[in-house]
Design an enzyme around this catalytic site. Structure first.
Site, mmCIF file in Angstrom:
data_model
loop_
_atom_site.group_PDB
_atom_site.id
_atom_site.type_symbol
_atom_site.label_atom_id
_atom_site.label_comp_id
_atom_site.label_asym_id
_atom_site.label_seq_id
_atom_site.Cartn_x
_atom_site.Cartn_y
_atom_site.Cartn_z
ATOM 1 N N GLU A 10 35.410 41.458 37.681
ATOM 2 C CA GLU A 10 35.452 42.156 36.394
ATOM 3 C C GLU A 10 36.779 41.876 35.681
ATOM 4 O O GLU A 10 36.805 41.642 34.470
ATOM 5 C CB GLU A 10 35.261 43.663 36.612
ATOM 6 C CG GLU A 10 33.848 44.070 36.989
ATOM 7 C CD GLU A 10 33.435 43.633 38.399
ATOM 8 O OE1 GLU A 10 34.328 43.412 39.246
ATOM 9 O OE2 GLU A 10 32.225 43.507 38.638
ATOM 10 N N SER A 66 49.319 46.136 46.430
ATOM 11 C CA SER A 66 48.200 47.064 46.208
ATOM 12 C C SER A 66 48.412 48.379 46.920
ATOM 13 O O SER A 66 49.031 48.440 47.980
ATOM 14 C CB SER A 66 46.895 46.454 46.710
ATOM 15 O OG SER A 66 46.550 45.320 45.972
ATOM 16 N N GLN A 94 52.970 40.641 51.632
ATOM 17 C CA GLN A 94 53.094 41.101 50.252
ATOM 18 C C GLN A 94 52.627 42.544 50.159
ATOM 19 O O GLN A 94 51.542 42.878 50.636
ATOM 20 C CB GLN A 94 52.230 40.203 49.365
ATOM 21 C CG GLN A 94 52.193 40.598 47.909
ATOM 22 C CD GLN A 94 51.061 39.897 47.186
ATOM 23 O OE1 GLN A 94 50.843 38.721 47.350
ATOM 24 N NE2 GLN A 94 50.333 40.643 46.387
ATOM 25 N N GLU A 96 50.594 32.785 43.285
ATOM 26 C CA GLU A 96 49.363 32.947 44.059
ATOM 27 C C GLU A 96 48.249 32.117 43.449
ATOM 28 O O GLU A 96 47.506 31.425 44.139
ATOM 29 C CB GLU A 96 48.946 34.426 44.079
ATOM 30 C CG GLU A 96 47.632 34.664 44.821
ATOM 31 C CD GLU A 96 47.242 36.136 44.887
ATOM 32 O OE1 GLU A 96 47.631 36.873 43.967
ATOM 33 O OE2 GLU A 96 46.578 36.522 45.850
#
Lengths: 395, 398
Positions: free
Chosen positions: B367, B117, B114, B232
């Site tokens: 976060e 990012s 994948q 996912e």
């Protein structure tokens, strides 16, 4: 004992699979939950809770709510039908306890319906059960368990001494931290005898020689008393003689521990809901404060811990209801230690999240902080329960 | 429907096992037959590895295969394809894509990775800058991707690119399947704090991708990527560990070996704090699973990733503390090797302590998870988004 090398034929409880219990509410339980939620929502309003806790009502507990709980059959959920109860299980009672905890309802559920009733069910003869349980279910009999000595340490024997002359028992001594001790109609007194054995006595609170003094408590919604017995005389028929007294006391305290965990979950849930609502409405710097990550993340943390606390408490309640005694020995201290820590953290965070208003007497959050702290220390603090678990798990 | 679906699945399992006994068939042949019998992704349509039933029957199929001595390790070893890519191709790909890619993906003849990012786009994935520029019937791709699991073994990659920098960030993205063996694709190991390289950096220099490897419409890349990420979450969530398993089990073992009855009360209490937290979390996963199957899921299903990441860090750190001076060592040394599969659960406590630091970063930082819980579960308002309506080209980037 060296636990690393022993335990050849006994399972390792730190890894053994627990018995399966269901956590989903049945349709009946869901209806009960809705009914109870409405009842506590209508009756245990913040105004009414304050009226009772400040002594402005007619009694030290909410007599109106108590009567309604009796009328709906909610006080006798765990009492056998033969003795005026509903013959349901702790799973149903837990639903009531959670809602009571959510509203801080000032009624003697823990003292009379959990601790007192379980002790009576555990050690009472059929005659003794028949004599007292119908009154408990009707709310007219309110039991309080006096089992501690003046120091309040769970590991120290009761502060009351019992000696026998013929069919008469003489009770002397002091029992401290008796929950709802001053308003109870009857006392279940744990006493040690001359031989060091433990006995339980069920006596009318008005018996000559019994004096009760209200304690100035941190949590005003749950009164406690110091009970002194001086030259009290009761008969052999007042001794709970239908079962082992030590086992019955253990049973009562274990149920009490689970009840507190369930009640704590109600309080955490309330705190999360009220603080979240406030964070949505309160505007500072031109934005709802809940849009700031500093606030949002604290609430997310509270949500995460609430869900785990709920799991621990629900597991304990369901295991208790299913009569899984071995698992209950793990589930009860697990629930009490975990939920107590989460409740205090949530309630204290609640004060911070409300800011200045949260520190005022007029705001309700301090009532939850006080309940959280008190329930953390009641019936064994988290360290006490973790030590029990460590021993049990062989750690 | 439930009864009919069960009957259909049982029938297909029986047919598969009769033709290919799981314990006696080589893995690849078995997986191929499993695909052909519609038991690879049961929720997919007939002919695409599925049976058109509820996805919950997949757990029944996999359990049956494992019980019969077969293997389901393809789901782990080709997780980015089977767990995430397949659902994306099924939802947004063409029939040609489905016919070409799904079967060899399931048999592990082709490994997938994948490519989402980037160094400049982590939590803010939609800000990514790898560009794809159209030239006739193909696209020219330039840029850099990072944290690419299995990139060095993969035949195919799931790639999100920016095709229109003048649109706001979510609108200018397009999704492709990319051949990892194509000219201009450079896969380099990315060494992490454990000294191992589970992941890769992937550089694209004028890589040509035929337009028929585009998944979804031009400009629809964000929607397609969300499908991948939803898959996912399904692939990661939903599993229930036994009591005392995982990191807390290791801590218990170390405690018993090295401290036990002679251990000090403070450390014992710390161990029990972690044990109770781990068990409460585990019970939440049991509760979530029951709620999901009974059709009344609540917030208990959404807290697992955040809680597990944070608790795993605490427990693995505690385990190293229990080792005392031995915590100063690093058994086996920093090997600068490429582990097979996930190194997440392998190795000494020291390595697990280091590896656990990534738990609260990968798959959504803690976060970001807290933002999601705060906004989607608790209904709190979002942060003001300063980049939402601006052309991507004009948004500041680091």
């Amino acid at each position: 004992m060296d636990t690393a090398t022993s335990a050849t034929d006994t399972p390792d409880l730190a890894t053994a699979a627990p018995p399966e219990v269901s956590y989903v509410l049945t349709d009946e339980q869901r209806q009960l939950q809705e009914m109870v939620r409405d009842l506590f929502g209508d009756r245990a309003t913040p105004e009414r809770v304050r009226e009772v806790m400040l002594g402005a009502a007619d009694a030290a507990f909410d007599t109106i709510l108590w009567q309604e709980l009796a009328d709906y059959g909610l006080l006798g959920l765990t009492i056998p039908e033969a003795h005026g109860g509903a013959g349901a299980s702790f799973a149903e009672l837990a639903i009531v306890l959670e809602e009571a905890g959510r509203r801080l309802a000032p009624v003697p559920l823990l003292s009379s319906i959990v601790l007192g009733t379980e002790a009576l069910l555990g050690a009472g003869t059929e005659t003794q059960r028949a004599a007292h349980l119908p009154g408990v279910a009707a709310g007219t009999t309110r039991l309080a368990l006096a089992h501690l000595d003046v120091g309040g340490d769970l590991l120290v024997p009761p502060g009351v001494h019992a000696s026998r002359t013929g069919d008469t028992w003489h009770l002397d001594g002091t029992s401290a931290y008796v929950i709802d001790g001053a308003s109870a109609s009857h006392l279940v007194v744990a006493a040690r005898t001359d031989t060091g054995a433990l006995e339980l006595f069920l006596l009318d609170a008005a018996t000559a020689g019994v004096s009760r003094t209200e304690v100035e408590v941190l949590d005003l919604t749950r009164p406690m008393a110091t009970v002194e017995l001086a030259g009290v005389e009761v008969g052999e028929e007042d001794r709970l003689s239908g079962g082992d007294a030590m086992a019955a006391l253990h049973r009562a305290l274990t149920a009490g521990v689970v009840a507190l965990a369930v009640e704590q979950v109600g309080g955490i849930q309330y705190t999360l809901e009220s603080t979240t609502a406030y964070a949505r409405d309160r505007i500072q710097f031109g934005r709802a404060i809940g849009s700031f990550q500093a606030i949002k993340h604290r609430l997310a943390d509270m949500l995460v811990e609430l869900e785990s606390a709920r799991s621990a408490a629900l597991h304990a309640a369901r295991v208790l209801a299913a009569g899984e005694r071995d698992e209950l020995a793990i589930a009860a201290p697990l629930a009490k230690s975990y939920c107590a820590e989460v409740y205090e953290r949530s309630a204290a965070d609640g004060i911070q999240l409300f800011g200045g208003i949260g520190f005022t007497w007029e705001h309700d959050q301090h009532l939850y902080l006080k309940r959280a702290k008190a329930t953390k220390l009641l019936l064994g603090d988290p360290k006490h329960h973790r030590a029990l678990l460590a021993e049990l798990l062989g750690l | 429907m439930g009864v009919d679906e069960r009957a259909l699945i049982e029938e297909r399992i029986a047919a598969l096992f009769a033709a290919h006994p799981p314990a006696e068939t080589d893995e690849r042949t078995f997986w191929g037959a499993q695909f052909d019998h519609g038991l690879a992704w049961v929720q997919f349509p007939d002919g695409f590895g599925g049976s058109g039933v509820s996805p919950r029957w997949q757990a029944v199929v996999d359990q049956r295969i494992n019980d019969a001595g077969g293997s389901t390790r393809n789901r782990i070893n080709n997780v980015l394809g089977i767990g995430m890519g397949a659902g994306t191709i099924m939802a947004h790909g063409t029939d040609e894509h489905r016919a070409r890619y799904l079967r060899p993906m399931f048999t592990m003849e082709e490994i997938w990775c994948q490519l989402f990012s980037e160094p400049g786009a982590g939590s803010d994935l939609a800000a990514l800058s790898t560009s794809a520029v159209r030239e006739d019937d193909h696209w020219i791709v330039n840029g850099q991707k990072v944290w690419t699991t299995l990139g060095h073994l993969a035949k195919w990659g799931l790639l999100v690119t920016r095709t229109d920098p003048d649109q706001p960030k979510h609108a200018g993205l397009t999704y492709f399947i990319v051949d990892m063996e194509a000219e201009g694709v450079d896969v380099r190991p990315l060494y992490q704090i454990t000294g191992e390289a589970e992941f890769n950096e992937v550089y694209f220099t004028d890589v040509a991708i035929p337009d028929d490897l585009r998944v979804g419409d031009v400009g629809q890349g964000w929607t397609v990527a969300m499908t991948t990420l939803m898959n996912e979450r399904v692939a990661i969530g939903g599993n229930v560990q036994p009591r005392g398993a995982g990191a807390i089990g290791e801590a218990v073992d170390i405690w018993r070996e090295r401290h036990g009855a002679h251990g000090d009360a403070v450390t014992r209490d710390q161990l029990l704090q972690l044990w109770t937290a781990a068990e409460a979390m585990r019970l939440t996963s049991v509760r979530a699973k029951e709620a999901a199957t009974s059709g009344t899921p609540g917030p208990e299903g959404s807290t697992a990733k955040l809680q597990w990441a944070e608790l795993n860090k605490r427990i693995t750190s505690f385990s190293v503390d229990l080792l005392g001076p031995e915590g100063l060592t690093y058994p086996g040394g920093y090997s600068f090797s490429r582990p097979d599969g996930s190194a997440d659960v392998d190795g000494a406590p020291h390595k697990r302590f280091l590896r656990a630091r990534a738990n609260s970063i990968e798959g959504g930082t803690s976060e970001i998870m807290k933002n999601i819980l705060g906004e989607r579960v608790l209904g709190l308002p979002g942060e003001p988004r300063v980049d939402k309506d601006k052309p991507w080209r004009e948004v500041p980037r680091s």
